[in-house]
Every structure is written in structure tokens, then in C-alpha cells.
Design an enzyme around this catalytic site. Structure first.
Site, PDB file in Angstrom:
ATOM      1  CG  ASP A   1      -3.072   8.092  -1.143  1.00 33.46           C
ATOM      2  OD1 ASP A   1      -3.035   8.482  -0.235  1.00 33.46           O
ATOM      3  OD2 ASP A   1      -2.697   6.967  -1.480  1.00 33.46           O
TER       4      ASP A   1
ATOM      5  NE  ARG B   1       0.244   1.305   3.423  1.00 34.05           N
ATOM      6  CZ  ARG B   1       1.316   2.293   3.719  1.00 34.05           C
ATOM      7  NH1 ARG B   1       2.356   1.799   3.916  1.00 34.05           N
ATOM      8  NH2 ARG B   1       1.097   3.489   3.821  1.00 34.05           N
ATOM      9  N   GLY B   2       0.312   2.418  -0.169  1.00 32.40           N
ATOM     10  CA  GLY B   2       1.172   3.620  -0.223  1.00 32.40           C
ATOM     11  C   GLY B   2       1.257   3.993  -1.823  1.00 32.40           C
ATOM     12  CB  ALA B   3       0.372   6.899  -3.684  1.00 33.94           C
TER      13      ALA B   3
ATOM     14  CG  ASN C   1      -2.189  11.249   2.849  1.00 36.22           C
ATOM     15  OD1 ASN C   1      -1.549  10.675   2.302  1.00 36.22           O
ATOM     16  ND2 ASN C   1      -1.665  11.666   4.111  1.00 36.22           N
ATOM     17  CE  LYS C   2      -4.783   5.511   4.671  1.00 38.27           C
ATOM     18  NZ  LYS C   2      -5.938   4.622   3.852  1.00 38.27           N
TER      19      LYS C   2
ATOM     20  CD  GLN D   1      -2.857   2.474   6.901  1.00 34.27           C
ATOM     21  OE1 GLN D   1      -3.323   2.871   7.767  1.00 34.27           O
ATOM     22  NE2 GLN D   1      -3.544   2.463   5.668  1.00 34.27           N
TER      23      GLN D   1
HETATM   24  O1  MRU Z   1      -4.415   2.984   2.212  1.00 34.12           O
HETATM   25  P1  MRU Z   1      -2.948   3.446   2.191  1.00 34.12           P
HETATM   26  O2  MRU Z   1      -2.269   2.754   3.247  1.00 34.12           O
HETATM   27  O3  MRU Z   1      -2.590   2.714   0.577  1.00 34.12           O
HETATM   28  O4  MRU Z   1      -2.701   4.940   2.260  1.00 34.12           O
HETATM   29  C1  MRU Z   1      -1.407   5.402   2.055  1.00 34.12           C
HETATM   30  C2  MRU Z   1      -1.499   7.090   2.061  1.00 34.12           C
HETATM   31  O5  MRU Z   1      -2.503   7.309   2.476  1.00 34.12           O
HETATM   32  C3  MRU Z   1      -0.266   7.703   2.186  1.00 34.12           C
HETATM   33  O6  MRU Z   1      -0.036   8.665   3.254  1.00 34.12           O
HETATM   34  C4  MRU Z   1       0.087   7.889   0.477  1.00 34.12           C
HETATM   35  O7  MRU Z   1      -0.130   6.775  -0.182  1.00 34.12           O
HETATM   36  C5  MRU Z   1       1.416   8.402   0.502  1.00 34.12           C
HETATM   37  S1  MRU Z   1       2.887   7.336   0.433  1.00 34.12           S
HETATM   38  C6  MRU Z   1       4.138   8.001   0.127  1.00 34.12           C
END
Ligand code: MRU
Length: 343
Positions: A236, A45-47, A246-247, A195
Site C-alpha cells: 500500500d 480496494r487495493g492501492a 501492506n495488509k 480479501q
Molecule cells: O484494505 P485493502 O483491501 O485495500 O488492502 C489491500 C492490500 O493491502 C493490498 O495488498 C495492496 O493494496 C496491494 S494491491 C496491488
């Protein structure tokens, strides 16, 4: 060094982020469907990390296409690409990575399917390396915003685990520490997927960067007490006007930071900026299963039948953001023009 994702013997290996911090196990993807599954189920996970995974998924998908005739090969691969793009909706890096791979297919059409398969494999490897270089560059620019002794609050995990390596928001912190500054981190636990508690706390401790874990409802109190000098989060998707998805919970932190005159920064690569999306209102927000809210570690904590909302992301309006740190430098308000100049 934390290895988020890599190729091994023609398979994609990802550290299974659902199992961290208790177990450091690798999840193996032998085909593109299992990459899609890993993205959906949050193994990765994470963009930026899901962008790299998607590119590797395209390379695996291309290998599964038997057709030699280039028009058939391209048609079948393009269906696979659509499936991969649909894995999760909010992080634009996913579509960005798949489209980069598709452009390569079009550019090398005349060289035939087998050559294209090799090119796609190499490109996915290059995207992983490039992502780490980009994060280091984000770190170099961003670290100048932090002073020796600062305490930085972060939400979710925008670290090595959320990227090819090093991290975006956590990359800025890493770079400041590498410059010799003493930086302390406050990690929001980041309900409901945790997370922050599971991943950011683990990552910072592994790197010997002092980290304190709090629940999401504690940040206002700590800001009020003067214990936070800056907030840095990842993104994201960033709309053309600088609104940031973002999250879930990021918006709340941004508003609190504004109230307490604390700078609120977003650290993200240019691949997270979606110039085709004018404002945050057009960003699709993923709704995740209600069980993430009603259950904890498989055990129900809410009454049966209760109505639940579980948006995985929120949008922080550009007016709440002090600066957007990219690999090309720091964009300042007004973001419409400062972000456009980055390209
Ligand atoms: O649902 P996730 O864990 O994929 O969400 C991740 C986030 O919101 C991060 O802050 C974002 O992707 C940036 S990661 C460098």
C-alpha cells in the site's frame, strides 16, 4: 478478463468487491462523492485500484464545478481533491493519483475549465490503461524469480481486482504461468475482511491457476513442512528505506518466511513508493470499524463491550524483504539506494 473499474456513459463502474465471490454486481458512481463512498466502504480496494478510482473521481468532480473563471474553478476543484485524498489514509497511490490530476490542471490553466474537464477525463482513462501495462511489466520482471513447480503463498489480494487489471503480486504469478511454468498458489484468507478467501481464491480460480485456501494461522505450519517456495505480496505504501505497509498480517508472514529461509517478495508499481516518507514508522495506518472483528456476516461473534483493535495494515521492515519487484526491475537490499535508482 476481470474488469475492476471503467467508464460507462459518463459514470464510473466498479465491480462491487463486497459482494464477491457470490455476486458479480457493478456499483455505479455518478458523482465524485459516490466514488469517495465506494473507496471508504471497500466497494473498490487495493492501492492501485483506488488510485485509478480517485483519478476518475477527480474527473467527475471537475464536471460538477460550474465556475468558468479559472481561479474559482481551480479553487473548488482543489477542495474536491482534498476530500478524495482523505478517503483512505494508507495507500499512497490515492494521493499520488489526485496530485497527478492536480498538476495537469495547473499545466493547462490557460486553456479554460471546459478543456481541463476533457483533459482530466482522458487522463483518468490513460491511468487505467497505464496501470495494466505497468502490472504486466512487474510480472515480466518478477516471473524470473519463480521456478516451474513452485508453490507461492500470498496474503490479501494484490490481483486484477486490486489494480486496473492483471495485478501486482498475482501478476507475477500470471506471468510465470504464461511462460509455461506450473505454479500453485496458497491464499491466506486474510481476516477480517477476507480479501484472500473471497477475492484471491476467486480470481485465481477464474484464471485456472491452482489455488489452495488456508486460514491465516496455517502458514507457519505449511512453511515448516516445506510446502511454500516463495511469498509474494503487494504494497500500500513503500517508504524510502524499503519498509512496506501492506495488509495486516503481512509482517507475520514475512517473519515466518525469514525463519524458514523462504524468499519474501513485494510486487508494487513505483507509484506505491513514497519517497517523502523516510521509514515505515511515518506511514499512517488506517484503523477500521471494530465490527469487522466482532461480527461475521452481520452476526456478533464476540462478547458485547469487548475492547477491539482493527488496524487495516502493518509495516514489514526492510530487513525482512528479499526483493521489491517494480515495473523498472527488481530492487534488492539495501533498498534506500536500489529504490532511489528506479526513479
Ligand atoms: O484494505 P485493502 O483491501 O485495500 O488492502 C489491500 C492490500 O493491502 C493490498 O495488498 C495492496 O493494496 C496491494 S494491491 C496491488
Amino acid at each position: 478478463m476481470i474488469e475492476t473499474i471503467r467508464w460507462k456513459d459518463n459514470r464510473v463502474l466498479m465491480i462491487d468487491q463486497r459482494k464477491l465471490p457470490r455476486e458479480e454486481k457493478y456499483f455505479v458512481c455518478a458523482n465524485y462523492r459516490s466514488v469517495i463512498d465506494a473507496i471508504r466502504r471497500m466497494v473498490i480496494r487495493g492501492a492501485p485500484a483506488i488510485g485509478v478510482a480517485a483519478a476518475m473521481g477527480v474527473a467527475l468532480g471537475a464536471r460538477s464545478v460550474r465556475a468558468k473563471r479559472i481561479d474559482l474553478f481551480q479553487e473548488r476543484l482543489s477542495r474536491i481533491c482534498e476530500e478524495i485524498k482523505a478517503a483512505r489514509p494508507t495507500a499512497v497511490n490515492l494521493a499520488w493519483a489526485v496530485e497527478r490530476m492536480e498538476r495537469l490542471v495547473a499545466d493547462h490553466r490557460s486553456e479554460g475549465a471546459d478543456t481541463i474537464k476533457t483533459i482530466l477525463f482522458r487522463e483518468s482513462e490513460e491511468m487505467l490503461k497505464q496501470d495494466i501495462r505497468i502490472n504486466r511489466s512487474i510480472g515480466r520482471h518478477g516471473q524470473a524469480l519463480l521456478k516451474d513447480g513452485d508453490c507461492v503463498l500470498t496474503h490479501c489480494n494484490a490481483g486484477a481486482l486490486a489494480t486496473g487489471g492483471y495485478g501486482t503480486a498475482l501478476g507475477v504469478i500470471r506471468a510465470a504461468v504464461e511462460k509455461g511454468k506450473k505454479i500453485r498458489v496458497i491464499a491466506d484468507e486474510t481476516r477480517p475482511f477476507l480479501q484472500g478467501a473471497r477475492l484471491t481464491a476467486w480470481e485465481m480460480m477464474k484464471s485456472d491457476i491452482p489455488v489452495t485456501l488456508i486460514t491465516d494461522n496455517m502458514s507457519g505450519y505449511l512453511m515448516y513442512k516445506g510446502e511454500v517456495n516463495a511469498v509474494i505480496v503487494g504494497a500500500d505504501r513503500i517508504a524510502a528505506n524499503g519498509d512496506v505497509a501492506n495488509k495486516i498480517g503481512t509482517y507475520m508472514v514475512a517473519v515466518l518466511a525469514g525463519t524458514h529461509d523462504i524468499p519474501f517478495y513485494v510486487a508494487a508499481p513505483l507509484s506505491s513508493i513514497d519517497r517523502d516518507t523516510p521509514t515505515g514508522d511515518q506511514i499512517p495506518i488506517e484503523e477500521r470499524p471494530p465490527e469487522e472483528v466482532t461480527h461475521f456476516q452481520g452476526k456478533r461473534i464476540a462478547p458485547d463491550g469487548v475492547a477491539v483493535k482493527n488496524p487495516a495494515f502493518d509495516v514489514t521492515p526492510n530487513r525482512n524483504i528479499s526483493g521489491i519487484i517494480t515495473e523498472k526491475g527488481i530492487a534488492l537490499p539495501p533498498f534506500g539506494s536500489s529504490l532511489a535508482e528506479m526513479f
